[in-house]
Design an enzyme around this catalytic site. Structure first.
Site, PDB file in Angstrom:
ATOM      1  N   SER A   1      12.734   7.417  -7.007  1.00  0.00           N
ATOM      2  CA  SER A   1      11.994   6.183  -6.699  1.00  0.00           C
ATOM      3  C   SER A   1      10.505   6.415  -6.493  1.00  0.00           C
ATOM      4  O   SER A   1       9.697   5.572  -6.910  1.00  0.00           O
ATOM      5  CB  SER A   1      12.602   5.455  -5.511  1.00  0.00           C
ATOM      6  OG  SER A   1      12.740   6.321  -4.446  1.00  0.00           O
TER       7      SER A   1
ATOM      8  N   ALA B   1       9.215   9.161   3.143  1.00  0.00           N
ATOM      9  CA  ALA B   1      10.000   9.892   2.137  1.00  0.00           C
ATOM     10  C   ALA B   1      10.004  11.376   2.479  1.00  0.00           C
ATOM     11  O   ALA B   1       8.973  11.958   2.801  1.00  0.00           O
ATOM     12  CB  ALA B   1       9.426   9.647   0.750  1.00  0.00           C
ATOM     13  N   GLN B   2      11.169  11.964   2.377  1.00  0.00           N
ATOM     14  CA  GLN B   2      11.305  13.367   2.786  1.00  0.00           C
ATOM     15  C   GLN B   2      11.488  14.297   1.594  1.00  0.00           C
ATOM     16  O   GLN B   2      10.707  15.195   1.343  1.00  0.00           O
ATOM     17  CB  GLN B   2      12.501  13.512   3.738  1.00  0.00           C
ATOM     18  CG  GLN B   2      12.313  12.811   5.062  1.00  0.00           C
ATOM     19  CD  GLN B   2      13.486  13.071   6.019  1.00  0.00           C
ATOM     20  OE1 GLN B   2      14.465  13.726   5.686  1.00  0.00           O
ATOM     21  NE2 GLN B   2      13.377  12.545   7.226  1.00  0.00           N
ATOM     22  N   GLY B   3      12.605  14.074   0.844  1.00  0.00           N
ATOM     23  CA  GLY B   3      13.069  15.053  -0.152  1.00  0.00           C
ATOM     24  C   GLY B   3      12.051  15.390  -1.221  1.00  0.00           C
ATOM     25  O   GLY B   3      11.764  16.565  -1.466  1.00  0.00           O
TER      26      GLY B   3
ATOM     27  N   SER C   1       0.816  -1.221   0.000  1.00  0.00           N
ATOM     28  CA  SER C   1       0.000   0.000   0.000  1.00  0.00           C
ATOM     29  C   SER C   1       0.849   1.270   0.000  1.00  0.00           C
ATOM     30  O   SER C   1       0.447   2.288   0.554  1.00  0.00           O
ATOM     31  CB  SER C   1      -0.928  -0.013   1.220  1.00  0.00           C
ATOM     32  OG  SER C   1      -0.155  -0.093   2.413  1.00  0.00           O
ATOM     33  N   GLY C   2       2.040   1.213  -0.595  1.00  0.00           N
ATOM     34  CA  GLY C   2       2.840   2.424  -0.770  1.00  0.00           C
ATOM     35  C   GLY C   2       2.452   3.112  -2.069  1.00  0.00           C
ATOM     36  O   GLY C   2       1.424   2.790  -2.695  1.00  0.00           O
TER      37      GLY C   2
ATOM     38  N   ARG D   1      20.802   4.549  -7.585  1.00  0.00           N
ATOM     39  CA  ARG D   1      19.629   5.372  -7.911  1.00  0.00           C
ATOM     40  C   ARG D   1      19.906   6.866  -7.739  1.00  0.00           C
ATOM     41  O   ARG D   1      20.499   7.282  -6.752  1.00  0.00           O
ATOM     42  CB  ARG D   1      18.464   4.974  -7.005  1.00  0.00           C
ATOM     43  CG  ARG D   1      17.235   5.853  -7.157  1.00  0.00           C
ATOM     44  CD  ARG D   1      16.122   5.371  -6.265  1.00  0.00           C
ATOM     45  NE  ARG D   1      16.471   5.468  -4.874  1.00  0.00           N
ATOM     46  CZ  ARG D   1      16.092   6.477  -4.084  1.00  0.00           C
ATOM     47  NH1 ARG D   1      15.369   7.469  -4.551  1.00  0.00           N
ATOM     48  NH2 ARG D   1      16.428   6.475  -2.812  1.00  0.00           N
TER      49      ARG D   1
ATOM     50  N   ASP E   1       9.836  -9.243   1.458  1.00  0.00           N
ATOM     51  CA  ASP E   1       8.926 -10.394   1.279  1.00  0.00           C
ATOM     52  C   ASP E   1       8.567 -10.628  -0.184  1.00  0.00           C
ATOM     53  O   ASP E   1       8.551 -11.778  -0.659  1.00  0.00           O
ATOM     54  CB  ASP E   1       7.605 -10.186   2.044  1.00  0.00           C
ATOM     55  CG  ASP E   1       7.803 -10.024   3.536  1.00  0.00           C
ATOM     56  OD1 ASP E   1       8.942 -10.189   4.013  1.00  0.00           O
ATOM     57  OD2 ASP E   1       6.811  -9.727   4.223  1.00  0.00           O
TER      58      ASP E   1
ATOM     59  N   HIS F   1      19.522   2.162   2.674  1.00  0.00           N
ATOM     60  CA  HIS F   1      18.385   3.023   2.329  1.00  0.00           C
ATOM     61  C   HIS F   1      17.489   2.468   1.230  1.00  0.00           C
ATOM     62  O   HIS F   1      16.268   2.525   1.340  1.00  0.00           O
ATOM     63  CB  HIS F   1      18.954   4.376   1.906  1.00  0.00           C
ATOM     64  CG  HIS F   1      17.923   5.428   1.626  1.00  0.00           C
ATOM     65  ND1 HIS F   1      17.051   5.888   2.592  1.00  0.00           N
ATOM     66  CD2 HIS F   1      17.635   6.124   0.495  1.00  0.00           C
ATOM     67  CE1 HIS F   1      16.271   6.819   2.067  1.00  0.00           C
ATOM     68  NE2 HIS F   1      16.592   6.970   0.792  1.00  0.00           N
TER      69      HIS F   1
ATOM     70  N   ARG G   1      24.909   9.726  -4.646  1.00  0.00           N
ATOM     71  CA  ARG G   1      24.830   9.220  -3.267  1.00  0.00           C
ATOM     72  C   ARG G   1      25.872   8.161  -2.919  1.00  0.00           C
ATOM     73  O   ARG G   1      26.383   8.116  -1.800  1.00  0.00           O
ATOM     74  CB  ARG G   1      23.428   8.652  -3.070  1.00  0.00           C
ATOM     75  CG  ARG G   1      23.003   8.585  -1.661  1.00  0.00           C
ATOM     76  CD  ARG G   1      21.537   8.265  -1.591  1.00  0.00           C
ATOM     77  NE  ARG G   1      20.710   9.443  -1.752  1.00  0.00           N
ATOM     78  CZ  ARG G   1      19.390   9.398  -1.829  1.00  0.00           C
ATOM     79  NH1 ARG G   1      18.755   8.252  -1.795  1.00  0.00           N
ATOM     80  NH2 ARG G   1      18.688  10.507  -1.960  1.00  0.00           N
TER      81      ARG G   1
END
Ligand code: FAD
Ligand code: SIN
Length: 513
Positions: free
Chosen positions: A376, A44-46, A11-12, A371, A207, A336, A275
Site C-alpha cells: 500500500s 507504517a512499520q514493515g 498529507s500521507g 492486499r 471522509d 487494518h 493476511r
C-alpha cells in the site's frame, strides 16, 4: 475563496508524492484535518515491497499480489505498480529516506506474509515515520506548495458535472472557506475507525470516500476490509499498537496459549500465509480456546536481533513489562486496511471529471479481495506520481473562467455543539464501531449483516436529528456512509472470498487453504 492549480486533500504518502510531483507544474494546496504528519503513513512499520534482488522478478511480485488478492485484482494495474516499484524506492532515496542496508551496503530486504521472496524495503520497524518526516519536510520547503493544517474537507464542489474545488472547515477558527482548483485530489487514506478495534489513527474516518460517494463517484470492493492478525493485546490501552508482520518474516511464530505453533494446519506458508488466512486462523483458534488473545513467539530470534531491527516494537512491549526475549507477545486481530475505495484508472482519475483519488482511499484494482503486505505504501507512491503527471498534462488546457459562478459556502457550519449533542455523537460513534466489529468483522454471518443494516439505520435516524453541524458530526456522517457502503457490498457478494468471509456461504477455491 482561494485559487490553486491543484488541491490535495491529505498529507500521507500518496498526497505528498502527488504534491511534490505536481508542484513542478503549478501551485499546490495541501489540506489536512490534523497536523501534517498525523497520517496512517506515519504508523507504517514493515516497509515497501519492491523487486530489488537478482533472485527476484517482477513476475513473482505480480503473482504473489494476484494470489493474495484471490483472483480479483486488476492484473494490468498490478503490473503497472510492480514495474514502477524500484524507481519509486529510488525517488524516496533521492528525497532523503535512508533505508536499512546489509553489510555490503545493498538495500536490506525483509520478508512478509504472502511474499515468495525477500523484497520489503524498510527503515527498521518505523518505515512510515521516516518517509513522513522526509516528505513532510520537502513539502514545507517547497515554494509552490501551501499547507493548510487543521482544515477539514467537508464537501467536494461540483459544477457543470466537474469537480472544481472543495469546501473546508478551519478547525481552529470554525470558519468555512473554499478552495477552487483545476484538479482536486483525494488522498484521505482509509476508514479503520469504523471498527471498534483498529490499528488506524483517529484521522481514518473515511471522509474522502464518503465525499466522493456524495459527489456521485463510483465506489467498489468495500466488502474487502483487511484485518491484521497481530495487534498487541493490551486491554489497558485505548490505542491499538501493531506488531509488524516483518517480525514473523524474521522468524517469530504464531502460537496458542500453551506455546504450540498452529499456522501450518491452516496454510503451507504457516505464519507467513496471506493476511486474510492468518487473521481468520487466529480468530478461529481464539474461539476454540476461549482465549482473549493468542501469542507471538519471538524468543527464537538471535540475541539482540529484536532490539536492533525492531526497536519500536521491542520498546513498546518492554513498556508494558513484556520482554520479547523472555515472554510470549499477546496479540489479537484488528481492522487494518480498506482494500476497496473510489474507483480509479491507472492515472488516479475517478468517474467524476476533475477528481483524482490516490492511496488508500482509491480502488486502483491492485489489491483485489485482500492486499499483499507492504503493497500500500507502494501503491500511494506509484499512483500518486502517475496521477500528478496526468493532472499536470490535463490542466494546461484549462482556464479559471467558470469558477466565479460556483456557489461556495453552501453549508453553514456553526462549529458549536451543545454538551448534549457531543454526548449523542460520541455515543452513536461508539455504537457504529461496535456494530461493525461484531457483525462485519473477520467472520460474518448473513443474520449479523442484516442486524448491522438495521442498527445503522437507527444510528442514521438519530444522527439526522442533529442540526448544529460540526467536524465531529461530519465525521460521524462520513463513517456512517462508509459503514453502509461496506454492508451493502457484503450483502451483494454471494460467495466468501479473500477478506470477505461469511459463515455457511460457498467459498471460492482460492480461499480453501
Ligand atoms: P494516510 O497516510 O492515511 O493520510 C491521510 C491524510 O488524509 C491525512 O493527512 C489526514 O489528515 C487527511 N484527511 C483525512 N480526511 C480528511 C478530511 N476530511 N479533510 C482533510 N484531510 C483529511 N502499508 C505498507 O505498505 N507497509 C507497511 O509497513 C504498513 N504498515 C502499516 C502499519 C499501520 C499501523 C497502519 C495503520 C497501516 C500500515 N500500512 C502499511 C498501510 C499504509 O500505511 C496506508 O495504507 C498508507 O499509509 C495510506 O496512505 P495515504 O497517503 O493514502 O493516507
Ligand atoms: C506490517 O508491518 O505488518 C504492516 C504491513 C502492511 O500493512 O502492509
Amino acid at each position: 475563496m482561494l485559487y490553486f492549480d491543484y488541491v490535495v486533500i491529505g498529507s500521507g504518502i500518496a498526497g505528498l508524492t502527488f504534491a511534490l510531483e505536481a508542484a513542478a507544474h503549478g501551485r499546490v494546496a495541501i489540506v489536512c484535518k490534523a497536523a501534517l504528519y498525523e497520517t496512517n503513513t506515519m504508523y507504517a512499520q514493515g516497509g515497501i515491497a519492491a523487486v530489488l534482488s537478482s533472485i527476484d522478478s517482477f513476475e513473482q511480485h505480480v503473482q504473489d499480489t494476484l494470489t493474495a488478492g484471490a483472483g480479483l485484482c486488476d492484473e494490468a494495474a498490478v503490473r503497472f505498480m510492480v514495474e514502477r516499484a524500484p524507481e519509486s524506492i529510488n525517488w524516496l532515496q533521492e528525497q532523503g529516506v535512508y533505508f536499512d542496508t546489509d553489510n555490503d551496503k545493498t538495500i536490506a530486504l525483509g520478508l512478509e506474509g504472502g511474499h515468495s521472496q525477500h523484497r520489503i524495503v524498510h527503515v527498521k520497524d518505523h518505515t512510515g515515520l521516516s518517509i513522513q518526516q522526509v516528505l513532510g519536510q520537502a513539502v514545507r520547503q517547497h515554494r509552490n506548495i501551501t499547507i493548510l493544517e487543521h482544515h477539514m474537507a467537508l464537501e467536494l464542489l461540483i459544477q457543470d458535472e466537474k469537480c472544481q474545488g472543495v469546501q473546508l472547515l478551519d478547525l481552529k477558527t470554525h470558519e468555512a472557506r473554499s478552495i477552487l482548483a483545476k484538479a482536486v485530489v483525494l488522498a484521505t487514506g482509509g476508514s479503520g475507525q469504523i471498527y471498534q478495534h483498529t490499528t488506524n489513527p483517529t484521522i481514518a474516518t473515511g471522509d474522502g470516500l464518503a465525499m466522493a460517494h456524495r459527489a456521485g463517484a463510483k465506489i467498489s470492493n468495500m466488502e474487502f476490509f483487511q484485518f491484521h492478525p497481530t495487534a498487541l493485546y493490551n486491554p489497558a490501552s485505548k490505542d491499538t499498537f501493531l506488531i509488524s508482520e516483518a517480525l514473523r518474516g524474521a522468524g517469530a511464530e504464531l502460537v496458542l496459549p500453551d506455546g504450540t505453533p498452529f499456522m501450518h494446519r491452516y496454510h503451507p506458508q504457516g505464519s507467513l500465509a496471506p493476511r486474510d488466512v492468518v487473521a481468520r486462523a487466529v480468530y478461529h483458534e481464539m474461539q476454540l480456546h476461549n482465549s482473549s488473545c493468542l501469542y507471538l513467539d519471538a524468543r527464537n530470534l538471535a540475541e539482540g536481533h529484536m532490539q536492533q531491527h525492531f526497536p519500536l516494537i521491542y520498546n513498546k512491549c518492554k513498556s508494558i513489562a513484556i520482554l520479547a526475549e523472555r515472554d510470549l507477545i499477546p496479540i489479537v486481530p484488528a481492522a487494518h486496511y480498506q482494500c476497496g475505495g473510489v474507483v480509479t484508472n491507472l492515472y488516479g482519475q475517478t468517474s467524476v471529471p476533475g477528481l483524482y483519488a490516490v492511496g488508500e482511499v482509491a480502488c486502483t484494482g491492485v489489491h483485489g479481495a485482500n492486499r499483499l503486505a507492504s503493497n500500500s505504501l507502494l501503491e500511494g507512491l506509484v499512483f500518486g506520481k502517475a496521477a500528478a503527471v496526468h493532472a499536470s498534462e490535463t490542466i494546461q488546457q484549462q482556464r479559471l473562467t467558470s469558477y466565479q459562478s460556483i456557489i461556495c459556502n453552501r453549508l453553514h457550519y456553526t462549529g458549536h455543539l451543545t454538551y448534549a449533542d457531543t454526548l449523542t455523537i460520541d455515543g452513536l460513534r461508539e455504537e457504529l464501531k461496535l456494530t461493525m466489529w461484531e457483525n462485519t468483522g473477520i467472520v460474518r454471518t448473513t443474520a449479523g449483516l442484516a442486524e448491522a443494516n438495521y442498527k445503522l439505520a437507527m444510528i442514521r435516524s438519530e444522527a439526522e436529528k442533529l442540526t448544529s453541524l460540526s467536524a465531529e458530526l461530519q465525521e460521524l456522517r462520513n463513517m456512517l456512509a462508509v459503514a453502509e457502503l461496506t454492508i451493502k457490498a457484503c450483502l451483494e457478494r454471494k460467495e466468501s472470498i479473500g477478506g470477505h468471509f461469511v459463515e455457511n456461504q460457498s467459498v471460492k477455491i482460492e480461499q480453501l487453504a
